[in-house]
Design a protein around this motif. Structure first.
Motif, short mmCIF file in Angstrom:
data_model
loop_
_atom_site.label_atom_id
_atom_site.label_comp_id
_atom_site.label_asym_id
_atom_site.label_seq_id
_atom_site.Cartn_x
_atom_site.Cartn_y
_atom_site.Cartn_z
N ASP A 319 1.01 -1.52 -0.30
CA ASP A 319 -0.17 -0.19 0.17
C ASP A 319 0.88 1.41 0.15
O ASP A 319 0.34 2.49 -0.21
CB ASP A 319 -0.90 0.21 1.41
CG ASP A 319 -0.03 0.06 2.45
OD1 ASP A 319 0.81 -0.45 2.50
OD2 ASP A 319 -0.78 0.54 3.09
N TYR A 374 -6.84 -6.10 0.29
CA TYR A 374 -5.37 -6.81 0.94
C TYR A 374 -6.30 -8.66 0.18
O TYR A 374 -4.81 -8.84 -0.10
CB TYR A 374 -4.62 -6.63 2.10
CG TYR A 374 -3.37 -5.85 2.68
CD1 TYR A 374 -2.60 -5.72 1.73
CD2 TYR A 374 -4.06 -4.43 2.76
CE1 TYR A 374 -1.79 -5.11 2.23
CE2 TYR A 374 -2.94 -3.33 2.67
CZ TYR A 374 -1.76 -3.63 2.02
OH TYR A 374 -0.70 -2.74 2.43
N VAL A 392 4.05 -9.64 1.50
CA VAL A 392 2.93 -8.16 1.32
C VAL A 392 3.62 -6.98 2.86
O VAL A 392 3.92 -7.25 3.89
CB VAL A 392 1.71 -9.70 2.32
CG1 VAL A 392 0.46 -8.15 2.52
CG2 VAL A 392 1.44 -9.87 2.08
N VAL A 394 2.94 -3.76 5.00
CA VAL A 394 1.89 -3.51 5.03
C VAL A 394 2.07 -1.66 5.59
O VAL A 394 3.16 -1.79 6.67
CB VAL A 394 1.16 -4.15 6.08
CG1 VAL A 394 0.55 -3.87 6.83
CG2 VAL A 394 0.86 -4.94 6.04
N LEU A 405 -7.56 -6.22 8.94
CA LEU A 405 -6.49 -7.29 7.65
C LEU A 405 -4.93 -8.09 9.44
O LEU A 405 -4.97 -8.73 8.08
CB LEU A 405 -5.23 -5.54 8.20
CG LEU A 405 -3.17 -5.92 6.90
CD1 LEU A 405 -4.32 -6.52 6.16
CD2 LEU A 405 -3.03 -4.59 7.04
#
Lengths: 473, 473
Positions: A319, A374, A392, A394, A405
């Motif tokens: 993100d 996500y 991933v 974050v 999440l």
């Protein structure tokens, strides 16, 4: 006393069960003086709710912390299976003799002041007495043992300063007490569960190889981490690694790799650290994983908790665009590959992403991504056969993210079709979230480069090892 | 509109003072909807006790959070020096026009959806309007600015998720908002004080070079950290680095170093990341310090806070032998030197150490070392001309240590005859102590290798740079 063959040694190794799972233990050198080893030790046994009988031993007292105190172990009426000794070095041999007479089969000697300080004679006495009575002896000059399953804990460091890990499947074997204390503390900090922890110090009776041998037959141990500076019997050590690594994966941190550090190791343990090249090539040959630093050790422990990747093609979901770029840099500098997304994947992603987002790898799902986005993105990556491992990234700082999440990430880690790793850079709030994920077995890293370093080892292991099962779980 | 020479540009750079130190600010797009950018933004201005007048602007409301709300800036009666805009991209040009008419000289545009999403025309409009009114404009598509001195903070991330740093002497300039948010958070986490923070996004009016130029004349900025992926004007950037690095040291983290990561950077900012080799050789030529990761950036920031070492001979004091060995390994693998202790030093050490301790480097002062023994050992190392930098390894877990050790370490760091660095590996308690030390300017590291990596850069800088003054303080 002479040993006939290796039988008594095998008996001693078997007797390690009394060290790890005693029904009763004598705490020799227990004291009322606060912050002394014998004080913290007894306190930890009582407050840690040790799963057995505790007998404080010290001729100075009749009672300590509400428990009857004995002048020596022979005065104890009931059966005693184990003892932990924290008295001055010169008193230890005669105390061990009494332990032998009492029929105690497992002993931890915490006291220092033996061979490492030049008192080899004192250490020889210890050795011969242990032989005489077939005592499984850990130490001297060590931190001893933790077995969270029986709530046994001989680490004489206060719990508020040094956290204790939960029960789990990894066993730690360490020559250095200092490094051992860091390992215990970090295991707790990262939520890594342990099966056994053993700081074996001078290894005067049982050495690292004997302990690793015992752990290879220990049901709750699934993998073994070893910190070693030097060994008295290199051949035995390598044979043990080779044998055990086939059953349970081993990670070794070998310190004293250069001439000067080898000298430093010598002045510290009295062991010659030996030629690192010999160790290093033996590690390669026996296929044990080598780490170079304590932090690195945990980076490996965390990622090896994931299912083995089929290849080295990495998919990145982020993100934060910049963090995706930094991760790509780290991947390319390490020789891993950025996965090419399949056509199907790109189509699916276009459907779920806002119009202004670019579909690609790294996949930038933009700072206002919510947990749902996500989840969808991870699912699509899971289905793409061209992606072997998913990173991933974050930004826990982002306003659109909340605790949902964490569920998404734990679920993705529990999916176990592909390994995942989480990168989260930040302060207190980020650390808090990382800790929760680590505890649930989701490996988190504080920087792209730390993650990539561990992932590189992980994929290399996966692509060169024959064992295909998940190894740290 | 055409610029005559660079005069209007200089005026715009000067007008940055209205961005950083406005006496009054319009918050355009302020809203009552919780967790929206315009909501968090206004909240942070109010709760952060911004040192000036705050004017919320939104035609939907008459009042927000107890403040009168205006339909547009022209309705505000008083003088407005600055504005921060968080409205949809397509509304921004006309709002900027109003700002110009109102005489606002500094503007931050947080909104995304300009060139980075293909809307180049919209961005051109922004540019021409800013030129017309000589507005110093930061953004669009950015996090904006923090100036802790005037308590100005346009970062629209909640404070509980993203901590804010205290006032200090380091300024951060970042192209990526995501990386910027990590930097702000980590600065707070490590207790690093900042002078200014600028996330400049698309740099449509003022670019990284203009900002660095401004900071070179900013009294409270003593050093500058830059995160950059690519620039539209490489020549200008390099000339600026060269010029400013002579006055204030610069550390650069250049992301997008490979072909693929450069592509990732392009899809993220619309800037070409450019040939890394060109950047890298320019960094070497201009003698700016290069970092490769955000964590590394802070490792450097912390160690550069210390006085420059005269050489690369490292003295190590430890209460854990194994950690001394690991540190020696790391030193030798990096090409630094283990200091040879002078005869005088060895004599002095023998006097203060227990008989069973070995005098050497690393100096193992044993696990029962108290703060006083640390102090004496550090003092002796400070006096030895053969030691250029002191690494103090601390097992905060050890029972014999208490908060007096923090005083000892802060004192040693304040001594400033020689740089010191603290290595402390461990969990919560250790992290707590590290944070306290970091806050007092004592650089701490979570592993020997992290420390050595930073120290290597530090000694190299010291031995190759002509500037002998302490640089990050």
């Amino acid at each position: 006393m002479r040993e006939s063959g290796s039988e008594p040694m095998e008996r001693k190794i078997k007797n390690l069960k009394y060290v790890f799972e005693p029904k009763s233990i004598a705490v020799i050198g227990a004291t009322k003086t606060p912050s002394k080893v014998g004080n913290v030790l007894l306190k930890n046994f009582i407050e840690g709710k040790f799963d057995g009988k505790i007998y404080p031993v010290n001729p100075k007292y009749d009672e300590i912390m509400g428990l009857k105190c004995y002048s020596d172990v022979l005065k104890i009426k009931g059966k005693v299976e184990s003892a932990v000794i924290a008295t001055p070095a010169k008193t230890v041999p005669s105390i061990l003799e009494q332990c032998g007479k009492k029929g105690i089969k497992g002993v931890i000697v915490l006291s220092g002041g033996f061979a490492e300080s030049g008192n080899t004679e004192l250490e020889e006495k210890l050795k011969s007495t242990a032989k005489k009575y077939n005592i499984a002896l850990i130490g001297p000059n060590c931190l001893g043992v933790i077995n969270p399953y029986s709530r046994l804990d001989s680490i004489f460091f206060p719990v508020f300063k040094l956290q204790r890990p939960k029960p789990g499947s990894i066993s730690f074997v360490t020559q250095s007490g200092a490094v051992g204390s860091c390992i215990v503390d970090l295991a707790a900090y990262y939520g890594v569960g342990i099966s056994k922890f053993i700081s074996y110090g001078n290894a005067s009776v049982l050495d690292e190889s004997d302990i690793i041998d015992y752990l290879s037959n220990d049901d709750s141990t699934e993998s073994i981490i070893v910190y070693i500076e030097g060994t008295k019997d290199g051949k035995k050590f390598m044979e043990t690694l080779e044998k055990v690594n086939k059953i349970k994966p081993i990670v070794v941190l070998k310190a004293g790799r250069s001439e000067k550090s080898s000298k430093a190791a010598f002045s510290h343990t009295g062991n010659i650290a030996g030629n690192y090249l010999a160790y290093s090539s033996a590690f390669k040959q026996t296929k044990v994983i080598e780490a170079k630093d304590v932090e690195e050790l945990f980076d490996y422990v965390k990622i090896f908790n994931q299912p083995l990747p089929r290849g080295k093609k990495i998919g990145i979901i982020t993100d934060g665009g910049g963090l995706g770029v930094l991760t790509t840099d780290a991947i390319e500098e390490t020789g891993l590959d950025i996965a090419d997304l399949g056509e199907e994947t790109e189509k699916k992603l276009k459907k779920i992403l806002p119009a202004y987002a670019n579909v690609g790898n790294p996949l930038d799902i933009i700072a206002d991504a919510d947990p749902e986005l996500y989840k969808k993105s991870i699912d699509i990556f899971m289905d793409d056969p061209g992606v072997d491992l998913i990173i991933v990234i974050v930004l826990f700082q982002a306003p659109a993210l909340d605790e949902r999440l964490l569920d998404v990430l734990v679920e993705a880690s529990d999916d176990r079709r592909k390994p995942i790793a989480v990168v989260a850079v930040g302060g207190d709030y980020t650390h808090m979230n990382r800790k929760i994920l680590d505890t649930y077995g989701v490996p988190t890293f504080g920087s792209p480069r730390d993650a990539i370093k561990a992932i590189k080892k992980f994929t290399t292991y996966s692509l060169t090892s024959r064992c295909r099962k998940c190894i740290f779980r």
